[in-house]
Design a protein around this motif. Structure first.
Motif, PDB file in Angstrom:
ATOM      1  N   LYS A   1      -4.267  30.574 -14.225  1.00 30.99           N
ATOM      2  CA  LYS A   1      -4.125  30.627 -12.770  1.00 30.99           C
ATOM      3  C   LYS A   1      -3.560  31.997 -12.396  1.00 30.99           C
ATOM      4  CE  LYS A   1      -1.951  28.452  -8.757  1.00 30.99           C
ATOM      5  NZ  LYS A   1      -1.544  29.768  -8.184  1.00 30.99           N
ATOM      6  N   GLU A   2      -4.239  32.667 -11.484  1.00 29.64           N
ATOM      7  CA  GLU A   2      -3.789  33.965 -10.998  1.00 29.64           C
ATOM      8  C   GLU A   2      -2.876  33.789  -9.788  1.00 29.64           C
ATOM      9  OE1 GLU A   2      -7.177  37.148 -11.615  1.00 29.64           O
ATOM     10  OE2 GLU A   2      -8.046  35.316 -10.792  1.00 29.64           O
ATOM     11  N   PRO A   3      -2.065  34.798  -9.473  1.00 30.66           N
ATOM     12  CA  PRO A   3      -1.214  34.713  -8.280  1.00 30.66           C
ATOM     13  C   PRO A   3      -2.055  34.460  -7.032  1.00 30.66           C
ATOM     14  CG  PRO A   3      -0.615  36.597  -9.622  1.00 30.66           C
ATOM     15  CD  PRO A   3      -1.868  36.061 -10.211  1.00 30.66           C
ATOM     16  N   ASN A   4      -1.672  33.467  -6.254  1.00 35.56           N
ATOM     17  CA  ASN A   4      -2.381  33.100  -5.025  1.00 35.56           C
ATOM     18  C   ASN A   4      -3.811  32.629  -5.276  1.00 35.56           C
ATOM     19  OD1 ASN A   4      -0.121  33.943  -3.416  1.00 35.56           O
ATOM     20  ND2 ASN A   4      -0.798  36.055  -3.715  1.00 35.56           N
ATOM     21  N   GLY A   5      -4.146  32.364  -6.534  1.00 33.75           N
ATOM     22  CA  GLY A   5      -5.483  31.893  -6.858  1.00 33.75           C
ATOM     23  C   GLY A   5      -5.567  30.381  -6.795  1.00 33.75           C
ATOM     24  N   PRO A   6      -6.755  29.834  -6.929  1.00 37.32           N
ATOM     25  CA  PRO A   6      -6.933  28.376  -6.882  1.00 37.32           C
ATOM     26  C   PRO A   6      -6.292  27.694  -8.078  1.00 37.32           C
ATOM     27  CG  PRO A   6      -8.959  29.450  -7.574  1.00 37.32           C
ATOM     28  CD  PRO A   6      -8.027  30.550  -7.161  1.00 37.32           C
ATOM     29  N   ASN A   7      -5.994  26.412  -7.936  1.00 34.06           N
ATOM     30  CA  ASN A   7      -5.453  25.624  -9.038  1.00 34.06           C
ATOM     31  C   ASN A   7      -6.611  25.112  -9.896  1.00 34.06           C
ATOM     32  OD1 ASN A   7      -2.472  25.343  -8.686  1.00 34.06           O
ATOM     33  ND2 ASN A   7      -3.093  24.604  -6.685  1.00 34.06           N
ATOM     34  N   PRO A   8      -6.755  25.608 -11.112  1.00 37.83           N
ATOM     35  CA  PRO A   8      -7.899  25.210 -11.953  1.00 37.83           C
ATOM     36  C   PRO A   8      -7.688  23.867 -12.635  1.00 37.83           C
ATOM     37  CG  PRO A   8      -6.529  26.751 -13.145  1.00 37.83           C
ATOM     38  CD  PRO A   8      -5.878  26.572 -11.792  1.00 37.83           C
ATOM     39  N   VAL A   9      -7.298  22.843 -11.859  1.00 37.86           N
ATOM     40  CA  VAL A   9      -6.925  21.554 -12.446  1.00 37.86           C
ATOM     41  C   VAL A   9      -8.084  20.910 -13.188  1.00 37.86           C
ATOM     42  CG1 VAL A   9      -6.168  19.210 -11.945  1.00 37.86           C
ATOM     43  CG2 VAL A   9      -5.102  21.125 -10.766  1.00 37.86           C
ATOM     44  N   GLU A  10      -9.266  20.845 -12.562  1.00 34.38           N
ATOM     45  CA  GLU A  10     -10.400  20.178 -13.207  1.00 34.38           C
ATOM     46  C   GLU A  10     -10.789  20.869 -14.505  1.00 34.38           C
ATOM     47  OE1 GLU A  10     -13.635  19.723 -10.557  1.00 34.38           O
ATOM     48  OE2 GLU A  10     -12.524  18.532  -9.095  1.00 34.38           O
ATOM     49  N   CYS A  11     -10.708  22.185 -14.516  1.00 32.81           N
ATOM     50  CA  CYS A  11     -11.089  22.935 -15.716  1.00 32.81           C
ATOM     51  C   CYS A  11     -10.148  22.654 -16.884  1.00 32.81           C
ATOM     52  CB  CYS A  11     -11.101  24.441 -15.427  1.00 32.81           C
ATOM     53  SG  CYS A  11     -12.346  24.956 -14.229  1.00 32.81           S
ATOM     54  N   LEU A  12      -8.892  22.347 -16.587  1.00 31.11           N
ATOM     55  CA  LEU A  12      -7.920  22.163 -17.654  1.00 31.11           C
ATOM     56  C   LEU A  12      -8.252  20.977 -18.540  1.00 31.11           C
ATOM     57  CD1 LEU A  12      -4.461  22.946 -16.036  1.00 31.11           C
ATOM     58  CD2 LEU A  12      -6.167  24.476 -16.996  1.00 31.11           C
ATOM     59  N   PHE A  13      -8.892  19.965 -17.998  1.00 30.42           N
ATOM     60  CA  PHE A  13      -9.198  18.788 -18.792  1.00 30.42           C
ATOM     61  C   PHE A  13     -10.342  19.047 -19.774  1.00 30.42           C
ATOM     62  CE2 PHE A  13      -6.878  17.084 -15.220  1.00 30.42           C
ATOM     63  CZ  PHE A  13      -6.019  16.199 -15.852  1.00 30.42           C
ATOM     64  N   LYS A  14     -10.944  20.228 -19.682  1.00 29.49           N
ATOM     65  CA  LYS A  14     -11.940  20.624 -20.663  1.00 29.49           C
ATOM     66  C   LYS A  14     -11.275  21.315 -21.847  1.00 29.49           C
ATOM     67  CE  LYS A  14     -15.345  21.341 -16.977  1.00 29.49           C
ATOM     68  NZ  LYS A  14     -16.186  22.330 -16.262  1.00 29.49           N
ATOM     69  N   GLY A  15      -9.981  21.587 -21.728  1.00 31.22           N
ATOM     70  CA  GLY A  15      -9.238  22.236 -22.789  1.00 31.22           C
ATOM     71  C   GLY A  15      -8.638  21.225 -23.750  1.00 31.22           C
ATOM     72  N   GLU A  16      -7.306  21.263 -23.909  1.00 33.34           N
ATOM     73  CA  GLU A  16      -6.619  20.368 -24.822  1.00 33.34           C
ATOM     74  C   GLU A  16      -5.743  19.410 -24.029  1.00 33.34           C
ATOM     75  OE1 GLU A  16      -6.970  20.177 -28.013  1.00 33.34           O
ATOM     76  OE2 GLU A  16      -8.226  21.933 -28.356  1.00 33.34           O
ATOM     77  N   PRO A  17      -6.197  18.184 -23.749  1.00 32.06           N
ATOM     78  CA  PRO A  17      -5.422  17.260 -22.914  1.00 32.06           C
ATOM     79  C   PRO A  17      -4.064  16.909 -23.491  1.00 32.06           C
ATOM     80  CG  PRO A  17      -7.287  16.152 -23.941  1.00 32.06           C
ATOM     81  CD  PRO A  17      -7.481  17.612 -24.166  1.00 32.06           C
ATOM     82  N   ASP A  18      -3.905  16.962 -24.813  1.00 36.64           N
ATOM     83  CA  ASP A  18      -2.622  16.631 -25.424  1.00 36.64           C
ATOM     84  C   ASP A  18      -1.517  17.589 -24.993  1.00 36.64           C
ATOM     85  OD1 ASP A  18      -3.798  14.530 -26.714  1.00 36.64           O
ATOM     86  OD2 ASP A  18      -4.035  15.578 -28.620  1.00 36.64           O
ATOM     87  N   TYR A  19      -1.903  18.774 -24.565  1.00 33.41           N
ATOM     88  CA  TYR A  19      -0.911  19.780 -24.184  1.00 33.41           C
ATOM     89  C   TYR A  19      -0.649  19.792 -22.680  1.00 33.41           C
ATOM     90  CZ  TYR A  19      -1.500  21.754 -28.866  1.00 33.41           C
ATOM     91  OH  TYR A  19      -1.532  21.926 -30.226  1.00 33.41           O
TER      92      TYR A  19
END
Length: 290
Positions: A167-185
């Motif tokens: 996430k960049e300063p003042n950028g969008p919240n990449p919430v949906e994209c995060l679940f494509k990563g490592e959900p355990d973290y």
């Protein structure tokens, strides 16, 4: 400045495969003048993520901090065989792989003094990242790279990498994209449609990562956190301060830098613990580092 700061794609044949990222793969390339680099390549549909990663690397490239440096300031676009369009960025090559490689070499569990030594440098990178308004959002062992250190008395230098989900300063919240990563973290506040991204997200991921490297399993029992594994009191306190359910109550990177767990005077880990990618250890690939 390196002569490879502006790169000509056609002169960079792929020498080996280094790993898989969230939106592409990492390969080893070498310039005509012998500079070895890591090249991350993604399909064109992921170009926005790669452009974001490039912006972040370039933002920190002239700041002395624990963040991987780019070896070119631009995102390169090319068309592969069968009309496959891709984009790529170039970064300094890690001669000792990642924390995941170090953990694997050690048999899955690292000694506490080694984890503390490494995590202190990770915290320094997170502190600088958060001070500038960025959130990594994908902190995990494979995104922490290991470099040789030229500081007397130090064994290695660790740097943050893998910024395609950041996430960049003042950028969008990449919430949906995060679940494509490592959900355990993932921190608990990220879940759900109203999930928000802030710097405590990285601290939660750090706590999970530390417990895993020490061979412990952390379970949230509602009002109490349970540890399965042999953690020292210092390590338990460190992890507890990272994985507090409410983000506001979590410790910051600045605070954790001074935690006794990462300040233990147990010396640096032995050189034998440093992993080396096979493509560099077998002597076939020769070249100089950035």
């Amino acid at each position: 400045m390196s002569s490879s700061w502006m790169l000509e794609e056609t002169t960079l044949p792929k020498l080996d495969f280094l790993g898989q990222g969230n939106h592409g793969y990492i390969s080893l390339v070498r310039t005509p003048d012998g500079l070895l680099m890591a090249k991350k390549t993604s399909l064109l549909k992921y170009s926005e993520n790669l452009e974001k990663a490039s912006r972040i690397l370039n933002h920190f490239s002239f700041i002395n901090c624990n963040i991987v440096r780019p070896t070119s300031p631009i995102v390169n676009y090319q068309t592969m065989p069968y009309d496959v369009k891709v984009c790529s960025i170039y970064m300094e090559l890690s001669p000792h792989g990642s924390l995941l490689d170090m953990k694997a070499k050690a048999g899955g569990i690292l000694p506490e003094n080694v984890v503390g030594y490494c995590i202190l440098q990770v915290l320094e990178g997170l502190r600088d990242l958060h001070r500038h308004g960025y959130v990594h959002c994908d902190l995990k062992p494979e995104n922490i790279l290991i470099f040789s250190s030229y500081t007397p008395g130090e064994l290695c230098e660790l740097k943050l990498a893998g910024f395609s989900l950041a996430k960049e300063p003042n950028g969008p919240n990449p919430v949906e994209c995060l679940f494509k990563g490592e959900p355990d973290y993932l921190a608990p506040e990220v879940a759900g449609p109203g999930g928000m991204i802030s710097s405590p997200v990285d601290i939660f991921s750090l706590g999970v990562m530390v417990s895993e490297m020490l061979g412990a399993i952390v379970t949230d029992g509602g009002t109490r956190t349970y540890f399965t594994g042999g953690l020292s009191p210092l390590a338990k306190d460190f992890v507890r301060r990272c994985i507090v359910p409410h983000p506001v109550a979590r410790a910051t990177a600045e605070e954790l830098i001074y935690h006794p767990f990462v300040r233990q005077s147990l010396g640096v880990p032995p050189f034998e613990m440093l992993p080396v990618p096979s493509c560099l250890s077998n002597g076939v690939v020769q070249g100089r580092l950035f």
